[in-house]
Design a protein around this motif. Structure first.
Motif, PDB file in Angstrom:
ATOM      1  N   GLU A 218       0.823  -1.209   0.000  1.00 40.33           N
ATOM      2  CA  GLU A 218       0.000   0.000   0.000  1.00 40.33           C
ATOM      3  C   GLU A 218       0.861   1.264   0.000  1.00 40.33           C
ATOM      4  OE1 GLU A 218      -2.824   1.930   3.273  1.00 40.33           O
ATOM      5  OE2 GLU A 218      -3.560  -0.003   2.517  1.00 40.33           O
ATOM      6  N   SER A 219       1.959   1.249   0.756  1.00 39.94           N
ATOM      7  CA  SER A 219       2.803   2.440   0.832  1.00 39.94           C
ATOM      8  C   SER A 219       3.680   2.606  -0.412  1.00 39.94           C
ATOM      9  CB  SER A 219       3.677   2.410   2.083  1.00 39.94           C
ATOM     10  OG  SER A 219       4.658   1.412   1.983  1.00 39.94           O
ATOM     11  N   ARG A 220       3.989   1.512  -1.095  1.00 40.70           N
ATOM     12  CA  ARG A 220       4.861   1.587  -2.265  1.00 40.70           C
ATOM     13  C   ARG A 220       4.082   1.843  -3.546  1.00 40.70           C
ATOM     14  NH1 ARG A 220       9.745   0.378  -0.820  1.00 40.70           N
ATOM     15  NH2 ARG A 220      10.556   0.172  -2.918  1.00 40.70           N
ATOM     16  N   ASP A 221       2.935   1.168  -3.701  1.00 42.74           N
ATOM     17  CA  ASP A 221       2.171   1.289  -4.944  1.00 42.74           C
ATOM     18  C   ASP A 221       0.707   0.982  -4.647  1.00 42.74           C
ATOM     19  OD1 ASP A 221       1.027   1.196  -7.450  1.00 42.74           O
ATOM     20  OD2 ASP A 221       2.553  -0.103  -8.332  1.00 42.74           O
ATOM     21  N   ASP A 222      -0.061   2.021  -4.408  1.00 40.35           N
ATOM     22  CA  ASP A 222      -1.462   1.806  -4.030  1.00 40.35           C
ATOM     23  C   ASP A 222      -2.346   1.395  -5.211  1.00 40.35           C
ATOM     24  OD1 ASP A 222      -1.693   4.216  -5.346  1.00 40.35           O
ATOM     25  OD2 ASP A 222      -2.516   5.308  -3.643  1.00 40.35           O
ATOM     26  N   SER A 223      -1.762   1.274  -6.404  1.00 39.71           N
ATOM     27  CA  SER A 223      -2.539   0.788  -7.546  1.00 39.71           C
ATOM     28  C   SER A 223      -2.579  -0.745  -7.589  1.00 39.71           C
ATOM     29  CB  SER A 223      -1.972   1.319  -8.863  1.00 39.71           C
ATOM     30  OG  SER A 223      -0.721   0.714  -9.154  1.00 39.71           O
ATOM     31  N   VAL A 224      -1.771  -1.401  -6.763  1.00 41.27           N
ATOM     32  CA  VAL A 224      -1.759  -2.860  -6.705  1.00 41.27           C
ATOM     33  C   VAL A 224      -2.940  -3.332  -5.859  1.00 41.27           C
ATOM     34  CG1 VAL A 224      -0.488  -4.892  -5.900  1.00 41.27           C
ATOM     35  CG2 VAL A 224       0.729  -3.007  -6.996  1.00 41.27           C
ATOM     36  N   VAL A 225      -3.706  -4.251  -6.410  1.00 40.76           N
ATOM     37  CA  VAL A 225      -4.843  -4.823  -5.697  1.00 40.76           C
ATOM     38  C   VAL A 225      -4.367  -6.083  -4.986  1.00 40.76           C
ATOM     39  CG1 VAL A 225      -7.139  -5.846  -5.929  1.00 40.76           C
ATOM     40  CG2 VAL A 225      -6.462  -3.910  -7.389  1.00 40.76           C
ATOM     41  N   VAL A 226      -4.488  -6.096  -3.671  1.00 37.45           N
ATOM     42  CA  VAL A 226      -4.119  -7.264  -2.869  1.00 37.45           C
ATOM     43  C   VAL A 226      -5.410  -7.950  -2.444  1.00 37.45           C
ATOM     44  CG1 VAL A 226      -2.950  -8.095  -0.795  1.00 37.45           C
ATOM     45  CG2 VAL A 226      -1.990  -6.164  -2.072  1.00 37.45           C
ATOM     46  N   LEU A 227      -5.630  -9.140  -2.966  1.00 39.73           N
ATOM     47  CA  LEU A 227      -6.822  -9.934  -2.671  1.00 39.73           C
ATOM     48  C   LEU A 227      -6.466 -10.877  -1.523  1.00 39.73           C
ATOM     49  CD1 LEU A 227      -7.441 -10.761  -6.407  1.00 39.73           C
ATOM     50  CD2 LEU A 227      -8.623  -9.005  -5.084  1.00 39.73           C
ATOM     51  N   ARG A 228      -6.916 -10.538  -0.338  1.00 36.21           N
ATOM     52  CA  ARG A 228      -6.480 -11.260   0.858  1.00 36.21           C
ATOM     53  C   ARG A 228      -7.521 -12.291   1.292  1.00 36.21           C
ATOM     54  NH1 ARG A 228      -3.554  -8.156   5.776  1.00 36.21           N
ATOM     55  NH2 ARG A 228      -2.635  -9.996   6.738  1.00 36.21           N
ATOM     56  N   HIS A 229      -7.046 -13.508   1.536  1.00 38.89           N
ATOM     57  CA  HIS A 229      -7.892 -14.605   2.010  1.00 38.89           C
ATOM     58  C   HIS A 229      -7.159 -15.304   3.155  1.00 38.89           C
ATOM     59  CE1 HIS A 229     -10.573 -14.478  -1.519  1.00 38.89           C
ATOM     60  NE2 HIS A 229      -9.477 -14.119  -2.159  1.00 38.89           N
TER      61      HIS A 229
END
Length: 112
Positions: free
Chosen positions: A43-54
């Motif tokens: 989030e701090s480096r590249d907020d355009s990356v979507v992290v899908l957390r499970h």
């Protein structure tokens, strides 16, 4: 420390410019710590990356007796959810030890 592993994973994602990441981890302090560090770093480096957390329950497999209690259907459901995402994630991150990764990789391979 665990935090550095999460940051290193984020650097890897950034290096390859992946934009969708599946972060799957057991609900254990070790895996959650790495997952949290990865998500924060991403989030701090590249907020355009979507992290899908499970998350998955902790189900270690130390010997054959552990298989009886292992709930593979839970793992398969998470694999189905990740496989159904469009566009599909480009990387799969699973902080774990060697005792619980086998069935998880199998479930994801079965789901494609």
């Amino acid at each position: 420390p665990d935090r550095m592993q999460g940051i290193s994973l984020a650097l890897l994602v950034e290096k390859f410019q992946w934009k969708r990441v599946a972060l799957v981890h057991a609900i254990s302090s070790y895996a959650k710590g790495i997952g949290d560090a990865f998500a924060r770093a991403m989030e701090s480096r590249d907020d355009s990356v979507v992290v899908l957390r499970h998350t998955l329950p902790v189900m270690p497999l130390h010997d054959e007796s552990d298989w009886a209690a292992y709930n593979y259907s839970v793992v398969k459901e998470v694999a189905r959810q990740v496989a159904a995402r469009r566009p599909q994630p480009r990387i799969f991150v699973f902080p774990a030890n060697g005792n619980d990764i086998g069935p998880i990789l199998q479930a994801f391979a079965e789901e494609g």
